[in-house]
Design a protein around this motif. Structure first.
Motif, PDB file in Angstrom:
ATOM      1  N   LEU A  18       0.828  -1.206   0.000  1.00 27.28           N
ATOM      2  CA  LEU A  18       0.000   0.000   0.000  1.00 27.28           C
ATOM      3  C   LEU A  18       0.871   1.269   0.000  1.00 27.28           C
ATOM      4  CD1 LEU A  18      -2.962   0.730  -0.002  1.00 27.28           C
ATOM      5  CD2 LEU A  18      -2.960   0.693   2.477  1.00 27.28           C
ATOM      6  N   LEU A  19       1.913   1.256   0.832  1.00 33.04           N
ATOM      7  CA  LEU A  19       2.824   2.407   0.878  1.00 33.04           C
ATOM      8  C   LEU A  19       3.446   2.660  -0.489  1.00 33.04           C
ATOM      9  CD1 LEU A  19       4.787   1.829   4.235  1.00 33.04           C
ATOM     10  CD2 LEU A  19       3.287   3.735   3.722  1.00 33.04           C
ATOM     11  N   SER A  75      -1.724   4.014   5.762  1.00 34.48           N
ATOM     12  CA  SER A  75      -1.411   2.601   5.458  1.00 34.48           C
ATOM     13  C   SER A  75      -1.181   1.818   6.752  1.00 34.48           C
ATOM     14  CB  SER A  75      -0.145   2.506   4.593  1.00 34.48           C
ATOM     15  OG  SER A  75      -0.286   3.285   3.453  1.00 34.48           O
ATOM     16  N   ALA A  81      -1.928  13.500  -0.038  1.00 30.69           N
ATOM     17  CA  ALA A  81      -1.545  12.269   0.668  1.00 30.69           C
ATOM     18  C   ALA A  81      -0.033  12.121   0.765  1.00 30.69           C
ATOM     19  CB  ALA A  81      -2.151  11.066  -0.037  1.00 30.69           C
ATOM     20  N   VAL A  87      -6.542   9.843   2.067  1.00 30.97           N
ATOM     21  CA  VAL A  87      -5.526   9.588   1.026  1.00 30.97           C
ATOM     22  C   VAL A  87      -6.070   9.796  -0.389  1.00 30.97           C
ATOM     23  CG1 VAL A  87      -4.169   7.965   2.402  1.00 30.97           C
ATOM     24  CG2 VAL A  87      -6.014   7.087   0.978  1.00 30.97           C
ATOM     25  N   TYR A 103      -0.180   9.362   3.649  1.00 32.48           N
ATOM     26  CA  TYR A 103      -0.317   8.007   3.112  1.00 32.48           C
ATOM     27  C   TYR A 103       0.401   6.982   3.981  1.00 32.48           C
ATOM     28  CZ  TYR A 103       4.402   7.562   1.050  1.00 32.48           C
ATOM     29  OH  TYR A 103       5.759   7.449   0.853  1.00 32.48           O
ATOM     30  N   VAL A 104       1.495   7.425   4.647  1.00 30.36           N
ATOM     31  CA  VAL A 104       2.224   6.508   5.539  1.00 30.36           C
ATOM     32  C   VAL A 104       1.360   6.188   6.767  1.00 30.36           C
ATOM     33  CG1 VAL A 104       4.269   6.267   7.006  1.00 30.36           C
ATOM     34  CG2 VAL A 104       4.463   7.345   4.772  1.00 30.36           C
TER      35      VAL A 104
END
Lengths: 162, 548
Positions: A115-116, B398, B228, B222, B394-395
């Motif tokens: 995902l990252l 996730s 994001a 995101v 985004y980090v």
């Protein structure tokens, strides 16, 4: 009269209510005294149908604010708008489907790394960062739940065989 | 009573484990409140899986730490960067940020911090005093009254959650329907399982909640590719020294504003669904109207910082009053706490304080203690906050998505719960996109089973459905439900219309009817006051109609 997003949602909700009301007839009646098991869900579904109908009527008589314009709808824009959310959905489904096989530890690391990388980018530096982040965060979480909270997380066939 | 309070005190203050958990909880809350895109509710929801292995007192104390810490976290980001960390600190930005920019960041933070502390303390005192009394009142409730109260809680959530009332009602009904899936608790009959064995246990409340609220929020966070990938905050603040002494003196000199704002916060918290996001703006508005320095508002006025911060922390106490006394969650956070209690097989209701005094007083004491932690941790958390804001969304998203999966699995040790979370996460995401408020759906899921149980009890005792309108409390709540459904139309109506002029006085007169029926002298006096005030407004407004 116009068709917009709300019209489609209202029609979908009405279909949903129809199916659920139909399946409420299959709810068994054990013959006990008091309220039947189907009574409350039927009330809720009837009210939901009425509200959906209200939404349908309102959407059809409302202004053209939310109208669907099929000619001008750019599929590329829609794809871009939901790209990241779709990636999350897809990765999560893959994670769940392979959970029995990979287990929470390996599956979790792969899920976070995948995902990252899909969301953040494929540059070498980022990939190294993503692998460090995924291994450390999932490792810490897995340790807290396994050793600290005594939760038996799915081990997965790979680790079980190994 | 004293021995119970002392025992509860010992279970919180003398237990290093509980104190340690509260420390971590408050710190996590401050950070969750400070990060834009995260909310206090999300912080509390994500804390929940960790509390499964704790005792009920420890679990609730940890969540209270997050709850209280979250409110003060919001002020940190809004003052240092001008971006409110949570909706409950929006009004703090109006004067907090200008005060910082005028060169007084230490004083601005001090004012916010100590206003939050004093507001929280005032609401804690009211919580301790009012919750047991309200619980006594709740003992009068029969299943008819309880059912009507739940209907009122749902309708007011719909009307206060903003936006389209039809969509709000649909969301609430979808929540109620989701709670019916699986074996029903009264007859043990399977409903809407479609042949799937996993469906028989129904949708557990927590996976649904985490899915609807946290999962869908992360997807939204995101959504924008550029946002994001960039750090959480482009404008990062700097570490400042908080001017504690001067801030306390300024606040105490403005005690009237402090008390007024705190009471606004408490009252807003008691109302189901009306949380800190409403109270901080209401308190700011009232402070501005009452201030002799009205023109200074928006330019770094001290009262403009004190009012919203005192109010939003006081809201927490108000929301807890409803949960502790009647078992009705005032907002999403207390809904999660209700869920945490259910995990420990404790069902809050009017008898909760009597049946579980140790736990109830433990909650009261934890609420007090959390405020001390909040003050003590502010300087430390400021440094962590500055580090966290450098992480891209985004980090965080996730990692938290994976954490959600692990946390949800820990609830019952079944993978089906993760599927439920995912399913409701997708539903929540699209509902938000389509303009449906999520709060009514969440409350529907939480209260659905309780509503059905009380309806079954009511119909089991008597077939007479008229009892729902002939019992004074039930009638009172049903009338309140009707009034709350009409409220959004009143808000939209133009002031000079007949409907807008008559809404408030007629509501007052109508509500006096069940109070008269209750018979007790105090309630009759309240009813008489309502009728007289309503009649006075009615006369004034109709006469102004005639003249125009």
């Amino acid at each position: 009269m116009s068709i917009n997003k709300d019209t489609i949602v209202a029609i979908f909700l009405l279909l949903f209510c129809g199916i659920m009301i139909n399946s409420s007839f299959d709810i068994e009646d054990p013959g006990y005294q008091g309220m039947k098991a189907s009574f409350w869900p039927t009330i809720v579904l009837c009210l939901l149908s009425v509200m959906s109908l209200v939404m349908l009527i309102k959407s059809m008589v409302s202004s053209t604010e939310n109208n669907l314009n099929f000619e001008n709808t750019n599929s590329q824009n829609i794809f871009l708008k939901f790209k990241n959310a779709s990636i999350c959905f897809l990765m999560f489904i893959l994670f769940l489907v392979f959970l029995d096989y990979l287990g929470m530890l390996i599956g979790g690391v792969l899920f976070v790394f995948g995902l990252l990388t899909l969301l953040g980018g494929f540059e070498i530096k980022k990939i190294i960062n993503h692998s460090i982040i995924s291994i450390t965060t999932i490792g810490i979480m897995w340790s807290i739940f396994t050793f600290g909270l005594k939760v038996i997380l799915p081990e997965g066939e790979i680790l079980r065989i190994w | 009573m004293i021995d119970v309070i002392l025992q509860a005190f010992a279970s919180i203050v003398l237990d290093p484990v509980t104190l340690g958990l509260m420390f971590v909880g408050t710190l996590a809350g401050i950070l969750a409140g400070a990060i834009p895109g995260f909310t206090i509710a999300m912080g509390v929801i994500l804390t929940l899986p960790f509390t499964f292995g704790m005792t009920a007192v420890q679990g609730l104390a940890t969540m209270l730490g997050v709850f209280v810490g979250g409110f003060s976290g919001g002020l940190m980001s809004c003052m240092l960067t001008g971006i409110p960390g949570t909706p409950s600190s929006v009004a703090t930005t109006f004067d907090g940020f200008p005060l910082v920019r005028s060169g007084r960041p230490g004083l601005a933070l001090g004012l916010g911090l100590w206003s939050s502390f004093f507001g929280g303390m005032i609401s804690a005192v009211i919580l301790v005093a009012l919750a047991p009394q309200l619980a006594f009142l709740g003992l009068e409730f029969g299943p008819w009254d309880y059912f009507s109260l739940i209907i009122f809680a749902l309708t007011i959530t719909v009307s206060l959650s903003g936006g389209n009332i039809t969509k709000g009602l649909i969301a609430g009904l979808l929540g109620l329907f989701a709670a019916t899936v699986g074996e029903d608790e009264i007859n043990g009959v399977a409903r809407f399982t479609f042949g799937f064995d996993d469906f028989k246990q129904g949708f557990a409340f927590l996976p649904v909640l985490i899915g609807l609220f946290a999962f869908s929020q992360l997807l939204t966070d995101v959504e924008d590719d550029k946002r994001a990938k960039s750090p959480l905050m482009s404008q990062s603040g700097t570490v400042v020294k908080v001017e504690h002494r001067q801030a306390i003196l300024i606040i105490l000199k403005r005690w009237l504003n402090l008390f007024r704002s705190s009471f606004i916060g408490i009252f807003t918290g008691i109302l189901p669904a009306a949380g800190g996001s409403i109270s901080n703006i209401l308190a700011y508005d009232q402070a501005k109207k009452a201030s002799p320095n009205r023109s200074n508002f928006g330019k770094g006025e001290y009262d403009g910082v004190i009012a919203p911060e005192a109010a939003n922390n006081a809201t927490a106490g108000g929301a807890l009053i409803m949960m502790m006394a009647l078992g009705i969650p005032g907002d999403i956070v207390t809904a999660v706490m209700l869920g945490a209690l259910m995990i420990h097989n404790i069902i809050p209701g009017p008898t909760f304080i009597q049946d579980e005094p140790l736990l109830a007083y433990g909650v009261f004491i934890a609420f007090f203690v959390a405020h001390f932690f909040m003050v003590g941790l502010q300087a430390f958390s400021l440094r962590i906050f500055l580090l966290v804001t450098k992480i891209p969304m985004y980090v965080l998203a996730s990692v938290i998505l994976a954490y959600c999966a692990i946390g949800v699995f820990a609830l019952h040790n079944i993978v089906f719960d993760i599927w439920v979370m995912f399913f409701f996460g997708v539903i929540g995401y699209f509902m938000k996109k389509l303009g449906f408020p999520l709060a009514p759906m969440i409350l529907g899921v939480v209260l659905g089973k309780l509503a059905e149980l009380n309806l079954a009890r009511a119909t089991g005792i008597s077939d007479d459905m008229l009892l729902f309108i002939s019992r004074p409390w039930s009638l009172f709540f049903l009338l309140m439900a009707i009034i709350s459904v009409i409220f959004p139309f009143y808000q939209e109506a133009k002031k000079e219309t007949l409907f807008a002029k008559l809404y408030v006085p007629i509501s007052m007169i109508v509500l006096s009817l069940p109070l008269f029926l209750m018979g007790s002298p105090v309630r009759m006096i309240v009813a008489a006051i309502l009728v007289l005030t309503g009649a006075y407004f009615l006369y004034k407004r109709t006469s102004s109609l005639k003249t125009t």
